[in-house]
Design a protein around this motif. Structure first.
Motif, PDB file in Angstrom:
ATOM      1  N   ASN A 932       0.817  -1.215   0.000  1.00  0.00           N
ATOM      2  CA  ASN A 932       0.000   0.000   0.000  1.00  0.00           C
ATOM      3  C   ASN A 932       0.854   1.270   0.000  1.00  0.00           C
ATOM      4  O   ASN A 932       0.405   2.327  -0.440  1.00  0.00           O
ATOM      5  N   SER A 933       2.079   1.169   0.503  1.00  0.00           N
ATOM      6  CA  SER A 933       2.918   2.371   0.581  1.00  0.00           C
ATOM      7  C   SER A 933       3.348   2.857  -0.797  1.00  0.00           C
ATOM      8  O   SER A 933       3.791   4.000  -0.949  1.00  0.00           O
ATOM      9  N   LYS A 934       3.253   2.027  -1.827  1.00  0.00           N
ATOM     10  CA  LYS A 934       3.690   2.416  -3.162  1.00  0.00           C
ATOM     11  C   LYS A 934       2.604   3.138  -3.948  1.00  0.00           C
ATOM     12  O   LYS A 934       2.861   3.666  -5.022  1.00  0.00           O
ATOM     13  N   TYR A 935       1.367   3.130  -3.443  1.00  0.00           N
ATOM     14  CA  TYR A 935       0.258   3.625  -4.235  1.00  0.00           C
ATOM     15  C   TYR A 935      -0.505   4.708  -3.478  1.00  0.00           C
ATOM     16  O   TYR A 935      -0.580   4.707  -2.246  1.00  0.00           O
ATOM     17  N   ASN A 936      -1.088   5.592  -4.242  1.00  0.00           N
ATOM     18  CA  ASN A 936      -1.938   6.639  -3.687  1.00  0.00           C
ATOM     19  C   ASN A 936      -3.314   6.048  -3.434  1.00  0.00           C
ATOM     20  O   ASN A 936      -4.018   5.675  -4.367  1.00  0.00           O
ATOM     21  N   LEU A 937      -3.697   5.974  -2.166  1.00  0.00           N
ATOM     22  CA  LEU A 937      -4.947   5.323  -1.792  1.00  0.00           C
ATOM     23  C   LEU A 937      -6.083   6.313  -1.591  1.00  0.00           C
ATOM     24  O   LEU A 937      -7.108   5.967  -1.006  1.00  0.00           O
ATOM     25  N   ASN A 938      -5.924   7.542  -2.052  1.00  0.00           N
ATOM     26  CA  ASN A 938      -6.995   8.528  -1.947  1.00  0.00           C
ATOM     27  C   ASN A 938      -8.019   8.294  -3.056  1.00  0.00           C
ATOM     28  O   ASN A 938      -7.664   8.007  -4.200  1.00  0.00           O
ATOM     29  N   ILE A 939      -9.290   8.441  -2.694  1.00  0.00           N
ATOM     30  CA  ILE A 939     -10.377   8.269  -3.664  1.00  0.00           C
ATOM     31  C   ILE A 939     -11.017   9.625  -3.910  1.00  0.00           C
ATOM     32  O   ILE A 939     -11.525  10.264  -2.985  1.00  0.00           O
ATOM     33  N   LYS A 940     -10.976  10.040  -5.158  1.00  0.00           N
ATOM     34  CA  LYS A 940     -11.618  11.285  -5.561  1.00  0.00           C
ATOM     35  C   LYS A 940     -12.845  10.922  -6.379  1.00  0.00           C
ATOM     36  O   LYS A 940     -12.759  10.218  -7.379  1.00  0.00           O
ATOM     37  N   ASN A 941     -14.006  11.413  -5.913  1.00  0.00           N
ATOM     38  CA  ASN A 941     -15.254  11.069  -6.593  1.00  0.00           C
ATOM     39  C   ASN A 941     -15.202  11.569  -8.041  1.00  0.00           C
ATOM     40  O   ASN A 941     -15.124  12.777  -8.280  1.00  0.00           O
ATOM     41  N   PRO A 967     -34.540  19.909 -17.405  1.00  0.00           N
ATOM     42  CA  PRO A 967     -33.273  19.672 -16.691  1.00  0.00           C
ATOM     43  C   PRO A 967     -32.947  20.827 -15.758  1.00  0.00           C
ATOM     44  O   PRO A 967     -33.418  21.954 -15.916  1.00  0.00           O
ATOM     45  N   LEU A 968     -32.129  20.541 -14.762  1.00  0.00           N
ATOM     46  CA  LEU A 968     -31.725  21.553 -13.797  1.00  0.00           C
ATOM     47  C   LEU A 968     -30.837  22.607 -14.452  1.00  0.00           C
ATOM     48  O   LEU A 968     -29.991  22.294 -15.297  1.00  0.00           O
ATOM     49  N   MET A 969     -31.069  23.849 -14.037  1.00  0.00           N
ATOM     50  CA  MET A 969     -30.176  24.917 -14.445  1.00  0.00           C
ATOM     51  C   MET A 969     -28.986  24.978 -13.463  1.00  0.00           C
ATOM     52  O   MET A 969     -29.014  24.357 -12.402  1.00  0.00           O
ATOM     53  N   LEU A 970     -27.982  25.733 -13.833  1.00  0.00           N
ATOM     54  CA  LEU A 970     -26.802  25.812 -12.969  1.00  0.00           C
ATOM     55  C   LEU A 970     -27.143  26.413 -11.614  1.00  0.00           C
ATOM     56  O   LEU A 970     -26.555  26.040 -10.590  1.00  0.00           O
ATOM     57  N   ASN A 971     -28.120  27.343 -11.585  1.00  0.00           N
ATOM     58  CA  ASN A 971     -28.491  27.946 -10.312  1.00  0.00           C
ATOM     59  C   ASN A 971     -29.445  27.079  -9.502  1.00  0.00           C
ATOM     60  O   ASN A 971     -29.869  27.466  -8.418  1.00  0.00           O
ATOM     61  N   GLU A 972     -29.834  25.917 -10.059  1.00  0.00           N
ATOM     62  CA  GLU A 972     -30.741  25.020  -9.344  1.00  0.00           C
ATOM     63  C   GLU A 972     -30.026  23.788  -8.803  1.00  0.00           C
ATOM     64  O   GLU A 972     -30.691  22.857  -8.346  1.00  0.00           O
ATOM     65  N   MET A 973     -28.721  23.728  -8.889  1.00  0.00           N
ATOM     66  CA  MET A 973     -28.004  22.530  -8.469  1.00  0.00           C
ATOM     67  C   MET A 973     -28.327  22.214  -7.000  1.00  0.00           C
ATOM     68  O   MET A 973     -28.317  23.108  -6.148  1.00  0.00           O
ATOM     69  N   PRO A 974     -28.653  20.945  -6.698  1.00  0.00           N
ATOM     70  CA  PRO A 974     -29.097  20.578  -5.344  1.00  0.00           C
ATOM     71  C   PRO A 974     -27.984  20.745  -4.321  1.00  0.00           C
ATOM     72  O   PRO A 974     -26.793  20.635  -4.635  1.00  0.00           O
ATOM     73  N   GLN A 975     -28.401  21.017  -3.101  1.00  0.00           N
ATOM     74  CA  GLN A 975     -27.491  21.177  -1.979  1.00  0.00           C
ATOM     75  C   GLN A 975     -27.800  20.105  -0.937  1.00  0.00           C
ATOM     76  O   GLN A 975     -28.765  19.356  -1.048  1.00  0.00           O
ATOM     77  N   VAL A 976     -26.957  20.048   0.089  1.00  0.00           N
ATOM     78  CA  VAL A 976     -27.145  19.068   1.162  1.00  0.00           C
ATOM     79  C   VAL A 976     -28.495  19.302   1.829  1.00  0.00           C
ATOM     80  O   VAL A 976     -28.830  20.439   2.201  1.00  0.00           O
ATOM     81  N   GLY A 977     -29.297  18.240   1.976  1.00  0.00           N
ATOM     82  CA  GLY A 977     -30.579  18.329   2.656  1.00  0.00           C
ATOM     83  C   GLY A 977     -31.735  18.692   1.764  1.00  0.00           C
ATOM     84  O   GLY A 977     -32.888  18.688   2.232  1.00  0.00           O
ATOM     85  N   ARG A1075     -26.296   8.731  -8.383  1.00  0.00           N
ATOM     86  CA  ARG A1075     -25.105   8.672  -7.527  1.00  0.00           C
ATOM     87  C   ARG A1075     -24.651  10.063  -7.129  1.00  0.00           C
ATOM     88  O   ARG A1075     -24.257  10.304  -5.973  1.00  0.00           O
ATOM     89  N   PHE A1076     -24.709  11.016  -8.073  1.00  0.00           N
ATOM     90  CA  PHE A1076     -24.312  12.382  -7.746  1.00  0.00           C
ATOM     91  C   PHE A1076     -25.250  12.964  -6.688  1.00  0.00           C
ATOM     92  O   PHE A1076     -24.800  13.627  -5.745  1.00  0.00           O
ATOM     93  N   LEU A1077     -26.558  12.709  -6.838  1.00  0.00           N
ATOM     94  CA  LEU A1077     -27.517  13.225  -5.852  1.00  0.00           C
ATOM     95  C   LEU A1077     -27.269  12.614  -4.480  1.00  0.00           C
ATOM     96  O   LEU A1077     -27.381  13.292  -3.449  1.00  0.00           O
ATOM     97  N   ILE A1078     -26.937  11.325  -4.455  1.00  0.00           N
ATOM     98  CA  ILE A1078     -26.662  10.669  -3.168  1.00  0.00           C
ATOM     99  C   ILE A1078     -25.397  11.257  -2.548  1.00  0.00           C
ATOM    100  O   ILE A1078     -25.361  11.586  -1.357  1.00  0.00           O
ATOM    101  N   ASP A1079     -24.358  11.382  -3.360  1.00  0.00           N
ATOM    102  CA  ASP A1079     -23.087  11.876  -2.836  1.00  0.00           C
ATOM    103  C   ASP A1079     -23.185  13.319  -2.360  1.00  0.00           C
ATOM    104  O   ASP A1079     -22.484  13.720  -1.429  1.00  0.00           O
ATOM    105  N   ILE A1080     -24.055  14.121  -3.011  1.00  0.00           N
ATOM    106  CA  ILE A1080     -24.171  15.520  -2.620  1.00  0.00           C
ATOM    107  C   ILE A1080     -24.964  15.667  -1.326  1.00  0.00           C
ATOM    108  O   ILE A1080     -24.886  16.701  -0.653  1.00  0.00           O
ATOM    109  N   GLY A1081     -25.750  14.622  -0.961  1.00  0.00           N
ATOM    110  CA  GLY A1081     -26.443  14.632   0.323  1.00  0.00           C
ATOM    111  C   GLY A1081     -27.901  15.017   0.267  1.00  0.00           C
ATOM    112  O   GLY A1081     -28.465  15.432   1.293  1.00  0.00           O
ATOM    113  N   VAL A1082     -28.589  14.881  -0.875  1.00  0.00           N
ATOM    114  CA  VAL A1082     -30.014  15.212  -0.929  1.00  0.00           C
ATOM    115  C   VAL A1082     -30.815  14.138  -0.199  1.00  0.00           C
ATOM    116  O   VAL A1082     -30.318  13.034   0.059  1.00  0.00           O
TER     117      VAL A1082
END
Length: 1207
Positions: A932-941, A967-977, A1075-1082
């Protein structure tokens, strides 16, 4: 016959009416028929004539089973298999009908149908048999009684009849019309005119009536009006026979020649979809009869009058090898018929003989035949029955002999003792071969005793019962099956017990008390669950796969990353790899390698799971390597020296698994060729030595890696194929060493078993124990070894049994490109100092300086042998510190057993113990220390917000006017909750498999396989609340069994990109949005979301799910439908004709708002409890049914689409 009470004038006709009931010897009788025929003094054959003995029948190949004579010397005119009972009916040219029961052709009934005319067609009904003669239709019971006799006009000459339904009959002949007769009233109801006279054959499908004419034409007529829809001019002479199956019509007949009519050896075949002829089929016999026999394919049986029979495909080429010969007693075959089950063929010849050909020794004529009634035997007058309940009934009515002796029943009770007969033990052979289905055991009869007879012996006089208590009892009702007595319960194949609630009440926690996630096994091709777990617990592989995302629709790396994400989120709940396996089934290479199993093969265990999982192991590594190569140079690898000696540096999978090699080919002429290559795994190659000497695993591994073999190869110097010596040298070792064990025969299994025994004896000697010369240890030896003097505890002895595999191996690259491999133990660490490396530098530095690598065993995949289920695959995995830290908050390593959804911690020695009788190694994974020390174990969504923006539809016909979402506009992007209303609709890919128990309850064997067809998300707040921003129809390439239109609103064609007018997308595209909606926390609001997320194959944290089915639910009460809740709380009437996901998602949002209103944001649970009580009381009164609306209006049409159009 008693003629009293009849018209006296009829008496003189009695002999004439019934003279033909007794078959007489024909004047032109063939002398060959007289052999073995017993004739009465007047020369009459009393029994049906057996022509030949029955022969051995080969399964699946038609051959003759029986032959009998129906009526000696009188040609058979028609034969017919009864459609309701196991009977064969035969009509003769003399108007006589005979029936035979079963495949043995036992004569059942025989009677005269017509005194002068031949029987031309027979049709079986539920209550009797229809017989058609020249101008007479007679309906008779199977025993011979007349039900009705319908006389036609004398000018009629009928040849064919067709039963259109249970009470309507069509009758045709040489005249220019066809009669329709009602069988209930026995009256002619319709007369259809025929343009081309002479209808001799009639058939029917769900589209047309088919009429075959003597002129050689076949006309297709409408089912309701009987008008001609199409006409085929098949033959220029006359039509002999034709048949219809599916979309094909095949006909045989005669063509006009200069000398007259000649039998045409070309069958005319027509495609009923395009209404045109296709390529004629040339056959090698003179066809007189033909029938489709669609058992496995649409094959045709073509029969000639001389007895030749040929099978062929209607769209293929006829093969002369497919011809067999019926041996008629007479010169010609007169009739031919096929049973409804397609297992039996009947032929009738010109000498009155009937031949039965079958494809199995015990055929059945129908799939489901009812029981045949036989004549009751003559009841002899007997003594009158006595009613024992009558106390006043005189017993003197029973005649008994007079005796003065004491009766046995007068034996005094004091001198007798009850001695019940004990049941004898079940035969050991029966117990060995018994298979359980539920609580019933089945086993073949060993035939060691007479059927239904058991010798009566008492325990004292029979030594057989002396060991009664020691005989293994029947496995019925016992927990331990006899064939699994050696297999620990945790290793056995686990199955999910389904109830009427599905999986909701199944206790997965009973099988898994850890926080790691198991995998469900009921999905097709889920045999690879154990290997998915192995890959998941390789930390660099897990991080690499989860960072991967590409644009391919079916990418195994992407789907594996989604599955790994679910395994990360789960807290002990099982996951399912349905989307991964769906993508896996679409890979052509997987199908070509035989990795995709049919459901029947997987359920019966026909496939060799050990070979299968090893092929799958090679396939998945290669596939992941190819998927990763499509990306740019990865950033995860930080080692400086890695790319310098690894040619596959463009793939991290290659850096992890790939081994660089040099393949050297030396010809006997001295020419040497060197070629560089790489491999992702190695296969063990076992030595041929049979002396039983000790052989370390490291030696076998070195032999397999540095393989040397003699093969034929092309030599450029000799310019021909020459015997060459092939050798393989290693240039670079992988970070993860993958080994396929290839224990596929008894030879390899015996090698493992023998080496484990040798290793066990050496381990005992090493610890100072004395062992017996025998293979098994004596009890005293075990006690001595377990004593302090033996220097070894009993538990340690058990740990040493069946162990040959080391936990660690050391590999060293030599200067002359050689490889040293040896077994390694933790006590050997000090030997690093011999390399000249300071001890404080540690093994990692020694690895860099001297090319020494230590590999630790990380996983073993084993095949559990089980004859009952075909076996299963399990994995032993050493779970590392990072996984325990994330799941449990502790830092340690532990070995676990992964058996689908069963997960259990085990001792490390259990991972390397292989009892070859039931536990066979298949795959080994060794990893370098400090990997494991040889590899970057960080996960970027890798999923970005752009997935929610507008995208093009796959459907070609989709128009903007059909758009149902914004479709959603840029100003309508969902937030946490933020709230999002969600609903999904599904279609069925595979129907549910269930069985009905003897008590009437249903047991689900395998649930129906569902696939998501439509996913809708609506805005939960803001000015556009209630307007959908996702309404995707999911394109599928798999066969849909049921669209469930009533419940889903999905119609055939909605998921087809060629004709659909919906917004069609791929499952992966919509999955990324969720998946994006789940990860963002809706927070998702819906009704029954648990099933929706399960079929979509998503793992959603519980605090992000607001399910109205549970919000409006009282404990221990039934769940309430969305339709009833909407009617009760919102005064909305939804789901009128079909379900609509937009309507359902918006209604769930409104119900959640209502819940917050009624419960005061959850602060007044008592008042809300009263509301629920009123809800359940109203539901019981209404029987949970919503009253039908007066006007079918949908709030969807009024609210949503008006808003959509306005936007």
């Amino acid at each position: 016959m008693n003629f009293e009470g009849l018209d006296p004038g009829l008496a003189e006709y009695a002999p004439a009416m019934h003279s033909a009931l007794d078959p007489v010897l024909d004047a032109h009788l063939n002398p060959s028929l007289l052999q073995n025929v017993e004739l009465d003094p007047e020369g009459v054959a009393l029994e049906a004539l057996p022509v030949q003995e029955s022969v051995h029948i080969m399964e699946g190949v038609y051959s003759e089973l029986h032959s009998v004579v129906a009526e000696v010397g009188v040609p058979v005119s028609v034969s017919h298999f009864d459609l309701h009972e196991e009977m064969l009916w035969v009509g003769s040219h003399g108007g006589h009908a005979t029936s035979f029961f079963g495949p043995a052709l036992e004569r059942y009934s025989s009677f005269q149908v017509n005194g002068s005319d031949d029987i031309r067609q027979i049709q079986s009904l539920e209550n009797g048999i229809l017989f058609l003669t020249k101008n007479n239709l007679k309906y008779m019971a199977r025993g011979g009684l007349i039900i009705f006799d319908y006389l036609l006009e004398e000018s009629e000459d009928m040849h064919s009849l067709l039963l259109t339904d249970s009470s309507t009959l069509l009758v045709g002949g040489l005249q220019n019309h066809i009669l329709e007769i009602d069988l209930n009233t026995v009256q002619e109801t319709q007369k259809y005119a025929v343009e081309t006279p002479g209808v001799t054959i009639m058939r029917q499908t769900n589209r047309f009536f088919f009429c075959g004419h003597t002129s050689g034409k076949v006309s297709l007529r409408d089912l309701r009006t009987f008008k001609v829809e199409h006409e085929f001019d098949a033959f220029s002479g006359s039509l002999s026979d034709f048949d219809v199956h599916g979309n094909l019509l095949a006909a045989c007949g005669f063509s006009s020649r200069l000398t007259g009519l000649a039998c045409d050896r070309f069958l005319k075949v027509y495609d009923l979809r395009m209404m045109r002829a296709i390529t004629p089929l040339q056959v090698h016999v003179d066809p007189a009869f033909l029938r489709f026999i669609p058992t496995y394919t649409s094959r045709l049986a073509i029969i000639s009058q001389s007895g030749q029979c040929q099978f062929c495909e209607p769209t293929g080429l006829a093969n002369p090898a497919d011809i067999f010969h019926v041996n008629p007693v007479g010169p010609l075959l007169m009739t031919f018929d096929v049973s409804a089950s397609k297992q039996a063929l009947a032929f009738g010849d010109s000498e009155g003989c009937v031949h039965l050909w079958t494809d199995s020794p015990e055929p059945s004529f129908n799939p489901y035949s009812r029981e045949t009634e036989f004549a009751l035997p003559c009841l002899v007058d007997s003594l009158p029955p006595l009613d024992w309940s009558q106390d006043l009934l005189p017993l003197s009515l029973i005649p008994v002999p007079l005796t003065t002796d004491t009766l046995l029943s007068d034996w005094p009770a004091a001198n007798s003792a009850p001695a019940p007969r004990r049941a004898p033990p079940v035969d050991a052979e029966i117990l060995r071969t018994m298979k359980k289905v539920g609580f019933i055991g089945y086993a073949p009869n060993p035939r060691t005793r007479l059927r239904n007879q058991i010798p009566y012996r008492l325990k004292e006089s029979d030594s057989e019962f002396d060991s009664f208590s020691q005989v293994t009892e029947s496995p019925i009702g016992r927990e331990e099956e006899p064939h699994l007595h050696m297999v620990s319960k945790k290793y056995r194949k686990v199955t999910i017990k389904y109830s009427k609630l599905g999986l909701e009440d199944f206790d997965f926690k009973h099988y898994n008390k850890t926080l790691f996630a198991g995998l469900e096994p009921h999905i097709p091709n889920a045999y690879c669950n154990c290997m998915i777990q192995v890959l998941y617990f390789l930390e660099p592989v897990r991080c690499l796969i989860q960072n991967h995302l590409c644009q391919k629709e079916f990418c195994l790396a992407c789907e594996l990353g989604f599955l790994f994400h679910m395994l990360d989120l789960s807290r002990g709940d099982p996951c399912q790899g349905s989307n991964f396996l769906r993508a896996f089934r679409t890979i052509p290479e997987a199908s070509a390698l035989g990795l995709i199993l049919a459901d029947s093969d997987e359920a019966s265990g026909k496939g060799n799971l050990a070979r299968l999982i090893q092929r799958w192991n090679r396939f998945i590594l290669t596939q992941l390597h190819q998927d990763m190569q499509e990306l740019e140079v990865p950033q995860a690898y930080r080692g400086a020296g890695g790319s310098s000696f690894c040619s596959s540096g463009d793939s991290v999978i290659g850096q992890l698994f790939s081994c660089e090699m040099e393949n050297c080919s030396l010809c006997r002429c001295g020419s040497e060729t060197v070629r560089a290559s790489s491999t992702l795994l190695f296969t063990l190659s076992y030595p041929e030595d049979k002396t039983g000497k000790s052989c370390d695993f490291a030696q076998v591994l070195k032999r397999s890696i540095c393989l040397e073999q003699n093969t034929q190869a092309w030599c450029d110097n000799c310019e021909k194929y020459q015997p060459t010596i092939q050798t393989r040298n290693i240039r670079h070792l992988p970070d993860i060493l993958v080994i396929n064990c290839e224990v596929n025969s008894l030879k390899e299994a015996d090698f493992w078993r023998m080496q484990a025994e040798v290793a066990f004896k050496m381990a005992i000697k090493k610890h100072g124990g004395e062992i017996s010369k025998n293979k098994e240890f004596a009890l005293a030896d075990w006690k001595e070894l377990g004593s302090p003097e033996g220097m070894l505890m009993c538990s340690s002895i058990e740990e040493l049994k069946n162990v040959w595999l080391p936990f660690s191996i050391r590999m060293k690259m030599t200067k002359n490109k050689g490889l040293d491999v040896c077994n390694w133990t933790d006590g050997d660490e000090i030997q690093l100092s011999s390399l000249g490396t300071p001890s404080q530098w540690g093994p990692a530095r020694a690895e860099e300086e001297h090319g020494v690598y230590v590999y630790d065993l990380m996983a073993t995949v084993v095949h559990i042998l089980d004859s009952r289920t075909g076996g299963s695959l399990v994995a032993h995995i050493k779970v590392g510190e990072t996984y325990h830290q994330r799941k449990e908050g502790v830092t340690h390593q532990q070995w676990y057993l992964f058996n689908d959804f069963l997960i259990e911690p085990i001792d490390k020695h259990e991972a390397v113990q292989f009892d070859m009788n039931w536990k066979v190694p298949a795959i080994l994974y060794y990893v370098k220390r400090n990997l494991n020390s040889k590899y970057n174990l960080n996960i970027k969504n890798p999923i970005e917000a752009s997935v929610l923006l507008a995208e093009a539809s796959l459907a070609r016909k989709q128009r903007k006017t059909h758009t149902t979402f914004i479709p959603l506009m840029l100003n309508e992007m969902p937030q946490v909750g933020d709230l999002v209303g969600l609903d999904a609709e599904f279609v069925t890919l595979n129907e549910e498999e269930a069985e009905l128990r003897s008590d009437g309850t249903k047991s689900t064997i395998k649930p129906s396989q569902m696939s998501v067809a439509r996913i809708t998300c609506v805005r939960g707040q803001g000015p556009n609340e209630g307007i959908p921003f996702i309404d995707d129809y999911i394109s599928t390439q798999e066969q849909v069994v049921d669209y469930l239109t009533q419940y889903s609103g999905i119609k055939p064609g909605d998921l087809d990109a060629k004709i659909s007018s919906k917004h069609l997308t791929t499952l992966k595209s919509t999955y990324l949005k969720l998946r994006f909606l789940i990860d963002i926390g809706v927070k998702f609001v819906g009704h029954g979301l648990q099933k929706d997320f399960r079929v979509i194959n998503l793992m959603v944290p519980k605090d992000q799910v607001l399910d109205t089915v549970y919000l409006f639910h009282m404990p221990r009460k039934r769940m309430i439908s969305l339709r009833f809740l909407a009617w009760y709380f919102l005064d909305l009437k939804i789901q009128g004709e079909t379900h609509d996901s937009i309507e359902d998602a918006r209604t769930a949002l409104q119900l959640y708002r209502k819940y917050l209103e009624l419960s005061k944001n959850g602060t007044e649970p008592e008042s809300f409890h009263k509301v629920l009580k009123g809800l359940y009381e109203k539901g019981r009164k209404m029987d949970w049914k919503v009253p039908e609306p007066e006007g079918q209006t949908s709030p969807k049409n009024a609210a949503v689409f008006s808003s959509v159009l306005a936007l």
